[in-house]
Write a protein that holds these residues in place. Structure first.
Motif, PDB file in Angstrom:
ATOM      1  N   GLY A  95      -5.418 -65.099  63.130  1.00 16.89           N
ATOM      2  CA  GLY A  95      -5.221 -63.820  63.788  1.00 16.89           C
ATOM      3  C   GLY A  95      -3.760 -63.482  63.969  1.00 16.89           C
ATOM      4  O   GLY A  95      -2.888 -64.359  63.900  1.00 16.89           O
ATOM      5  N   ASN A  96      -3.500 -62.206  64.187  1.00 14.35           N
ATOM      6  CA  ASN A  96      -2.135 -61.737  64.434  1.00 14.35           C
ATOM      7  C   ASN A  96      -1.920 -61.711  65.949  1.00 14.35           C
ATOM      8  O   ASN A  96      -2.370 -60.794  66.628  1.00 14.35           O
ATOM      9  CB  ASN A  96      -1.936 -60.350  63.832  1.00 14.35           C
ATOM     10  N   ARG A  97      -1.269 -62.718  66.440  1.00 12.67           N
ATOM     11  CA  ARG A  97      -1.101 -62.867  67.884  1.00 12.67           C
ATOM     12  C   ARG A  97       0.343 -63.190  68.218  1.00 12.67           C
ATOM     13  O   ARG A  97       1.133 -63.570  67.345  1.00 12.67           O
ATOM     14  CB  ARG A  97      -2.003 -63.999  68.426  1.00 12.67           C
ATOM     15  N   ILE A  98       0.668 -63.109  69.496  1.00 14.05           N
ATOM     16  CA  ILE A  98       2.005 -63.505  69.938  1.00 14.05           C
ATOM     17  C   ILE A  98       2.112 -65.017  69.880  1.00 14.05           C
ATOM     18  O   ILE A  98       1.213 -65.732  70.326  1.00 14.05           O
ATOM     19  CB  ILE A  98       2.296 -62.979  71.369  1.00 14.05           C
ATOM     20  N   ILE A  99       3.170 -65.501  69.300  1.00 17.65           N
ATOM     21  CA  ILE A  99       3.370 -66.956  69.200  1.00 17.65           C
ATOM     22  C   ILE A  99       4.827 -67.277  69.550  1.00 17.65           C
ATOM     23  O   ILE A  99       5.669 -66.386  69.662  1.00 17.65           O
ATOM     24  CB  ILE A  99       3.019 -67.494  67.789  1.00 17.65           C
ATOM     25  N   ASN A 100       5.098 -68.566  69.692  1.00 19.84           N
ATOM     26  CA  ASN A 100       6.470 -69.038  69.895  1.00 19.84           C
ATOM     27  C   ASN A 100       7.069 -69.339  68.524  1.00 19.84           C
ATOM     28  O   ASN A 100       6.492 -70.110  67.750  1.00 19.84           O
ATOM     29  CB  ASN A 100       6.486 -70.313  70.739  1.00 19.84           C
ATOM     30  N   TRP A 101       8.196 -68.730  68.242  1.00 18.61           N
ATOM     31  CA  TRP A 101       8.809 -68.914  66.923  1.00 18.61           C
ATOM     32  C   TRP A 101      10.202 -69.506  67.097  1.00 18.61           C
ATOM     33  O   TRP A 101      10.984 -69.065  67.932  1.00 18.61           O
ATOM     34  CB  TRP A 101       8.912 -67.571  66.201  1.00 18.61           C
ATOM     35  N   CYS A 102      10.489 -70.529  66.282  1.00 13.67           N
ATOM     36  CA  CYS A 102      11.837 -71.107  66.291  1.00 13.67           C
ATOM     37  C   CYS A 102      12.616 -70.550  65.108  1.00 13.67           C
ATOM     38  O   CYS A 102      12.307 -70.881  63.951  1.00 13.67           O
ATOM     39  CB  CYS A 102      11.790 -72.636  66.209  1.00 13.67           C
ATOM     40  N   PRO A 103      13.612 -69.695  65.360  1.00 10.77           N
ATOM     41  CA  PRO A 103      14.403 -69.119  64.265  1.00 10.77           C
ATOM     42  C   PRO A 103      15.232 -70.160  63.519  1.00 10.77           C
ATOM     43  O   PRO A 103      15.675 -69.917  62.398  1.00 10.77           O
ATOM     44  CB  PRO A 103      15.324 -68.114  64.977  1.00 10.77           C
ATOM     45  N   SER A 104      15.448 -71.317  64.146  1.00  9.78           N
ATOM     46  CA  SER A 104      16.237 -72.362  63.493  1.00  9.78           C
ATOM     47  C   SER A 104      15.360 -73.201  62.567  1.00  9.78           C
ATOM     48  O   SER A 104      15.705 -73.446  61.418  1.00  9.78           O
ATOM     49  CB  SER A 104      16.901 -73.258  64.545  1.00  9.78           C
ATOM     50  N   CYS A 105      14.201 -73.656  63.079  1.00  8.86           N
ATOM     51  CA  CYS A 105      13.279 -74.448  62.259  1.00  8.86           C
ATOM     52  C   CYS A 105      12.426 -73.559  61.361  1.00  8.86           C
ATOM     53  O   CYS A 105      11.719 -74.058  60.489  1.00  8.86           O
ATOM     54  CB  CYS A 105      12.370 -75.290  63.157  1.00  8.86           C
ATOM     55  N   ASN A 106      12.460 -72.250  61.629  1.00  5.06           N
ATOM     56  CA  ASN A 106      11.699 -71.264  60.854  1.00  5.06           C
ATOM     57  C   ASN A 106      10.208 -71.569  60.801  1.00  5.06           C
ATOM     58  O   ASN A 106       9.590 -71.609  59.733  1.00  5.06           O
ATOM     59  CB  ASN A 106      12.245 -71.141  59.428  1.00  5.06           C
ATOM     60  N   LYS A 119      12.992 -73.252  74.967  1.00  2.63           N
ATOM     61  CA  LYS A 119      13.722 -73.779  73.807  1.00  2.63           C
ATOM     62  C   LYS A 119      12.802 -74.647  72.961  1.00  2.63           C
ATOM     63  O   LYS A 119      11.863 -75.262  73.474  1.00  2.63           O
ATOM     64  CB  LYS A 119      14.941 -74.582  74.261  1.00  2.63           C
ATOM     65  N   CYS A 120      13.094 -74.714  71.684  1.00  5.36           N
ATOM     66  CA  CYS A 120      12.322 -75.553  70.757  1.00  5.36           C
ATOM     67  C   CYS A 120      12.509 -77.020  71.135  1.00  5.36           C
ATOM     68  O   CYS A 120      13.640 -77.491  71.291  1.00  5.36           O
ATOM     69  CB  CYS A 120      12.802 -75.307  69.331  1.00  5.36           C
ATOM     70  N   TYR A 121      11.410 -77.741  71.264  1.00  7.61           N
ATOM     71  CA  TYR A 121      11.486 -79.154  71.665  1.00  7.61           C
ATOM     72  C   TYR A 121      12.205 -80.003  70.624  1.00  7.61           C
ATOM     73  O   TYR A 121      12.731 -81.070  70.926  1.00  7.61           O
ATOM     74  CB  TYR A 121      10.075 -79.705  71.900  1.00  7.61           C
ATOM     75  N   ARG A 122      12.253 -79.498  69.381  1.00  7.90           N
ATOM     76  CA  ARG A 122      12.845 -80.291  68.310  1.00  7.90           C
ATOM     77  C   ARG A 122      14.346 -80.036  68.169  1.00  7.90           C
ATOM     78  O   ARG A 122      15.152 -80.953  68.192  1.00  7.90           O
ATOM     79  CB  ARG A 122      12.128 -79.957  66.990  1.00  7.90           C
ATOM     80  N   CYS A 123      14.744 -78.731  68.032  1.00  7.49           N
ATOM     81  CA  CYS A 123      16.159 -78.434  67.733  1.00  7.49           C
ATOM     82  C   CYS A 123      16.917 -77.881  68.934  1.00  7.49           C
ATOM     83  O   CYS A 123      18.128 -77.688  68.870  1.00  7.49           O
ATOM     84  CB  CYS A 123      16.252 -77.458  66.569  1.00  7.49           C
ATOM     85  N   LYS A 124      16.177 -77.597  70.037  1.00  3.32           N
ATOM     86  CA  LYS A 124      16.763 -77.129  71.305  1.00  3.32           C
ATOM     87  C   LYS A 124      17.335 -75.707  71.224  1.00  3.32           C
ATOM     88  O   LYS A 124      18.038 -75.277  72.131  1.00  3.32           O
ATOM     89  CB  LYS A 124      17.866 -78.087  71.804  1.00  3.32           C
ATOM     90  N   ASN A 125      17.036 -74.965  70.157  1.00  2.00           N
ATOM     91  CA  ASN A 125      17.450 -73.565  70.083  1.00  2.00           C
ATOM     92  C   ASN A 125      16.458 -72.683  70.837  1.00  2.00           C
ATOM     93  O   ASN A 125      15.271 -73.018  70.946  1.00  2.00           O
ATOM     94  CB  ASN A 125      17.535 -73.100  68.617  1.00  2.00           C
ATOM     95  N   THR A 126      16.930 -71.553  71.338  1.00  2.00           N
ATOM     96  CA  THR A 126      16.071 -70.645  72.099  1.00  2.00           C
ATOM     97  C   THR A 126      14.982 -70.078  71.196  1.00  2.00           C
ATOM     98  O   THR A 126      15.256 -69.586  70.100  1.00  2.00           O
ATOM     99  CB  THR A 126      16.898 -69.493  72.697  1.00  2.00           C
ATOM    100  N   ILE A 127      13.741 -70.174  71.660  1.00  2.00           N
ATOM    101  CA  ILE A 127      12.620 -69.685  70.859  1.00  2.00           C
ATOM    102  C   ILE A 127      12.521 -68.161  70.978  1.00  2.00           C
ATOM    103  O   ILE A 127      13.057 -67.565  71.914  1.00  2.00           O
ATOM    104  CB  ILE A 127      11.291 -70.359  71.264  1.00  2.00           C
ATOM    105  N   GLU A 128      11.823 -67.573  70.025  1.00  2.00           N
ATOM    106  CA  GLU A 128      11.613 -66.132  70.016  1.00  2.00           C
ATOM    107  C   GLU A 128      10.111 -65.852  70.038  1.00  2.00           C
ATOM    108  O   GLU A 128       9.406 -66.188  69.089  1.00  2.00           O
ATOM    109  CB  GLU A 128      12.229 -65.517  68.752  1.00  2.00           C
ATOM    110  N   PRO A 129       9.592 -65.270  71.126  1.00  2.00           N
ATOM    111  CA  PRO A 129       8.187 -64.863  71.096  1.00  2.00           C
ATOM    112  C   PRO A 129       8.049 -63.675  70.136  1.00  2.00           C
ATOM    113  O   PRO A 129       8.810 -62.706  70.240  1.00  2.00           O
ATOM    114  CB  PRO A 129       7.894 -64.441  72.537  1.00  2.00           C
ATOM    115  N   LEU A 130       7.118 -63.766  69.202  1.00  2.00           N
ATOM    116  CA  LEU A 130       6.882 -62.634  68.310  1.00  2.00           C
ATOM    117  C   LEU A 130       5.458 -62.691  67.766  1.00  2.00           C
ATOM    118  O   LEU A 130       4.822 -63.751  67.749  1.00  2.00           O
ATOM    119  CB  LEU A 130       7.910 -62.588  67.174  1.00  2.00           C
ATOM    120  N   THR A 131       4.954 -61.560  67.329  1.00  2.00           N
ATOM    121  CA  THR A 131       3.604 -61.526  66.770  1.00  2.00           C
ATOM    122  C   THR A 131       3.659 -61.959  65.318  1.00  2.00           C
ATOM    123  O   THR A 131       4.590 -61.620  64.579  1.00  2.00           O
ATOM    124  CB  THR A 131       3.001 -60.117  66.862  1.00  2.00           C
TER     125      THR A 131
END
Length: 881
Positions: free
Chosen positions: A173-184, A346-358
């Motif tokens: 489904g197309n839902r809001i998720i936590n996205w890590c722009p660093s780990c992509n 923040k991403c538990y792996r790379c510690k960068n701020t996560i981006e909530p996005l659909t």
């Protein structure tokens, strides 16, 4: 024939050979035994990318203690080892190597070629942590070693995915998720770490449609306003009730957005008006669904503004924020800025701020799966140790969201969903599909995403035992007995194993969850690369041995609590190992028997009955502590018994009998008892310090070839005697007090003295009179119910009063001469300081602190002189008498 124990304990010379001996004998391998109870632990699989750190060392030490303990108790004990493919971490690691060595990205190679590189890397480095676990002494069943992407575990993953999908528990489904722009990649809620940080609250004016009036909103993320599709107010907020249903103009993009009413809005936050951006905030997403709002995505997977962001397209989200604030200010739409503190994910792996996005992702429906997983903990079918963590677990499970399980990676279990390019249908299958089952087309492609690493590790307690096949291992060893892990992965792993086990196996995956804390540095800080405060367990092992490290971790462990790691404590553990080694060497040097036989208890000496009683109490308490997972308490009790009771007291009390070869009966009795006690100490200690106990064991006259397969000690009420323990404590107390007096009076050990013991326990003190000669430096011991001794030092203890003639302790003439010289020396010092302090030149020129120091010296020497004069008068009086 027992081997000889070397003179010096050197762990580096014995540990590798002993571990190889265990492996050669297949002691770690658990053969199914229907007559024995199974005891199973599955290792929390360390990342295949990793190497042993102090957290692993603690985790594995605890598991090994439990598995060795149960193995010796007669359980069919299985400890399943294995490693995790660690999707994000491994892919990043290989990409870094690829970039550095070949200057290429994974996209340059393509998916298949890149995965070949990853498997090559795994083959080259994947066994590193396994060899390191062996250095620690881990007695895993290496014949059953697993990997989350081996054939069996991969089969289990597909089985579970398809089963969930067919039951409607997995959906796309197309839902809001936590996205890590660093780990992509997408992340689950559990993979986002929140922490309080300094931030800003920007107040921005939105003009009302067809009006010169404005409505002011407050936001912590101005860049997301580009995706606003509404403004929300609380329906009970009188300030804005008349605006509901009207429209405002979105600044900068001049788009019309509706003003809506929703109970989610807190009237007290900011202005009471909230901008709604359904594609970039989880709560806004839910509000958007309730009000059928348009969803506009403005930030892409790289954290940049996309084409929907107008003139800001292409800017990084942080750059866009600065530009937007600047432009709002120019338009006089920025009202004010407040400094605030707020939680940032923040991403538990790379510690960068996560981006909530659909995003279009795969999810597991959690509501149905969570209910039984909650019930088994509430009913006590699964117990948390310590119990307080059950509340943490329940709170999370009762508020759990659907689990996002798809990851935008190449390394991992690829989602078994296949799409037809011709009829545009999707098929989920346990086997790869080459032909569309709907239209017969061969234009098929598989979903590009892989599953969250935790999806496969959630199946670990049963996938490692053969699931989905109904193997004998699975029937016998499942459910497992105890899970040992850190409290920080309750949500990542523990919860998911519980609902997975209940759903797929119809049984709980384990009966107990034993949670330990984090190993911190000596300042209480978490060990990390950035701080440079990490301590390599292998370096500690090289310097002090695995046993010293294990004992340090065991004694520092308190369920659920963090521990600080001090190198000094490892040194102390090494000293304990040396103490045990030397005690064993002494015992072996004085043992001539070929087999240990405990004499009839009525024939034992008091010290033998005492040590057996104390040992028996220790066995009872130690076993109870281990059964309650109080490993630190158990280890501390064993340490105290071994060091103080066995080494410092019993061996010293026994020496006269061991040295006396003429009294054969007493000598053999002493040999048997010391052997028996040492043997049981080794058995109790073996789960914690396996190497040294095995080395000593093989030098004892014992039947079993390895301590690993010996029987764990059990309580024997015949050996317990409260009366004997009380009597011996009286005797030991008397000896301690005599020693203390002698130390106080600076009497050398070589100076023997007469002792007059006044006691109503005459038989007891007569029986132990030799102990006073051995341990209390007695030249002669007289025992009676009453004595009249003049000029004696009196020692008061439980059940006795002990007199030591003063002249026995000191040479009165020598003391008078020594004290006379001492008084003269103090007089000289006092006179020197008094002259200095009466010198006006010194007083006028010397700093105040120097003068104060001299005054303090004068006071000190005067007191010391007075003490010496008092002692001198006492000895003069004694001489005149």
């Amino acid at each position: 024939m027992p081997k000889e124990l070397p003179t010096k304990y050197n762990p580096s010379e014995i540990e590798d050979d002993i571990y190889q001996f265990w492996q050669d004998k297949k002691y770690f391998h658990a053969k199914i035994d229907k007559k024995a109870k199974p005891f199973t632990i599955v290792i929390p699989p360390p990342n295949v990318t990793g190497q042993l750190h102090m957290g692993h060392a603690l985790d594995e030490t605890i598991q090994d203690i439990l598995i060795r303990y149960k193995r010796m108790q007669g359980f069919c004990a299985l400890w399943v080892p294995g490693t995790d493919h660690a999707g994000i971490a491994t892919q990043i690691k290989v990409e870094e190597v690829l970039k550095k060595e070949e200057g290429k990205t994974r996209h340059d190679l393509g998916r298949e070629a890149f995965l070949e590189k990853v498997w090559e890397w795994k083959k080259l480095y994947g066994n590193r942590i396994t060899s390191q676990l062996k250095k620690l002494g881990s007695s895993c069943d290496w014949d059953r070693e697993r990997f989350t992407m081996d054939e069996g575990c991969s089969k289990a993953v597909r089985e579970v995915f398809v089963d969930f999908y067919e039951k409607g528990l997995i959906y796309k489904g197309n839902r809001i998720i936590n996205w890590c722009p660093s780990c992509n990649t997408a992340l689950s809620d559990a993979e986002v770490e929140y922490s309080e940080q300094d931030g800003k609250l920007w107040y921005i004016k939105y003009q009302l449609e067809n009006s010169d009036d404005f409505i002011t909103i407050a936001t912590t993320r101005p860049e997301t306003m580009l995706g606003d599709t509404a403004i929300a107010v609380n329906p009970n907020d009188e300030r804005y009730r008349n605006l509901v249903g009207k429209y405002a103009i979105l600044p900068l993009l001049n788009r019309k957005i509706e003003i809506i009413a929703d109970d989610y809005v807190e009237p007290s936050f900011g202005t009471g008006c909230v901008k709604i951006t359904p594609c970039h905030d989880p709560n806004d997403f839910e509000i958007g669904n309730r009000h059928n709002l348009e969803k506009i995505l403005v930030i892409d997977g790289n954290g940049k503004i996309n084409k929907n962001g107008g003139i800001y397209a292409g800017l990084d989200r942080i750059e866009a924020r600065a530009r937007i604030i600047e432009d709002l200010d120019k338009l006089s739409l920025l009202v004010k800025i407040e400094e605030i503190k707020h939680n940032v994910g923040k991403c538990y792996r790379c510690k960068n701020t996560i981006e909530p996005l659909t995003s279009s992702q795969w999810f597991v429906k959690m509501e149905e799966l969570a209910k039984p997983a909650i019930d088994v903990v509430k009913k006590g079918e699964i117990n948390f140790v310590p119990e307080r963590f059950s509340k943490t677990y329940l709170n999370w499970m009762e508020n759990v969201h659907d689990w996002c399980i798809s990851r935008q990676l190449w390394w991992g279990h690829r989602i078994p969903a296949f799409y037809c390019d011709d009829c545009d249908t999707m098929t989920v299958s346990k086997k790869d599909i080459k032909v569309c089952p709907h239209c017969g087309s061969k234009k098929i492609h598989q979903d590009e995403d892989v599953l969250d690493t935790w999806f496969s590790s959630a199946l670990w307690p049963f996938s490692t035992l053969g699931f989905p096949d109904k193997t004998e291992d699975l029937k016998y060893f499942y459910p497992t007995s105890v899970l040992v892990t850190g409290y920080d992965i309750i949500f990542f792993w523990v919860a998911r194993m519980i609902f997975s086990g209940l759903h797929h196996m119809k049984e709980i995956p384990f009966k107990t969850v034993f949670l330990h804390g984090i190993v911190r540095d000596d300042q209480g800080r978490k060990m990390s690369k950035s701080l440079g405060n990490g301590i390599d367990p292998l370096e500690i092992i090289d310097e002090y041995g695995a046993d010293a490290l294990r004992f340090t971790l065991a004694t520092g462990n308190s369920p659920g609590n963090d521990m600080r790691f001090y190198k000094e404590r490892v040194e102390a553990s090494g000293n304990f190992a040396n103490k045990l080694w030397n005690a064993a060497r002494f015992s072996l040097m004085n043992i001539t028997i070929d087999k240990i036989t405990i004499p009839n208890i009525s024939e034992l000496h008091i010290e033998d009955r005492w040590i057996l009683s104390k040992l028996n109490t220790l066995i009872l308490e130690y076993t109870e502590n281990l059964d309650k997972y109080e490993i630190g308490i158990a280890a501390a009790k064993l340490y105290d018994f071994t060091w103080e009771i066995f080494c410092d007291w019993y061996i010293e009390l026994l020496k006269p009998r061991l040295y006396n070869k003429e009294d054969i009966k007493s000598n053999i009795s002493a040999q048997n008892t010391i052997c028996y006690v040492l043997m049981n100490i080794l058995k109790l200690l073996h789960p914690i310090m396996p190497f040294i106990t095995e080395e000593i064991w093989q030098c004892l006259p014992v039947v079993t070839e390895s301590i690993m397969i010996s029987k764990f000690p059990t309580y024997n009420k015949e050996y317990y005697s409260k009366e004997i323990e009380i009597d011996m404590e009286r005797v030991m107390g008397a000896i301690r007090n005599i020693r203390a007096i002698r130390t106080q009076m600076n009497v050398l050990p070589s100076k023997k003295t007469k002792l007059f013991i006044e006691t109503s326990h005459r038989k007891l003190f007569n029986d132990v009179a030799p102990f006073f000669e051995k341990l209390a430096f007695a030249s002669e011991t007289s025992i009676s119910e009453s004595f009249l001794i003049k000029n004696a030092v009196t020692v008061i203890c439980d059940g006795a009063k002990i007199f030591i003639p003063l002249e026995e302790l000191v040479d009165v003439k020598e003391e008078i001469a020594r004290l006379t010289l001492e008084v003269a020396k103090f007089d000289s010092e006092i006179l020197r300081i008094e002259k200095k302090l009466s010198n006006e030149g010194f007083i006028s020129k010397a700093p105040a602190n120097v003068i104060d120091e001299e005054k303090a010296k004068l006071e000190k020497y005067t007191q010391m002189k007075n003490d010496s004069v008092t002692a001198l008068n006492k000895y003069n009086k004694l001489q005149s008498n």
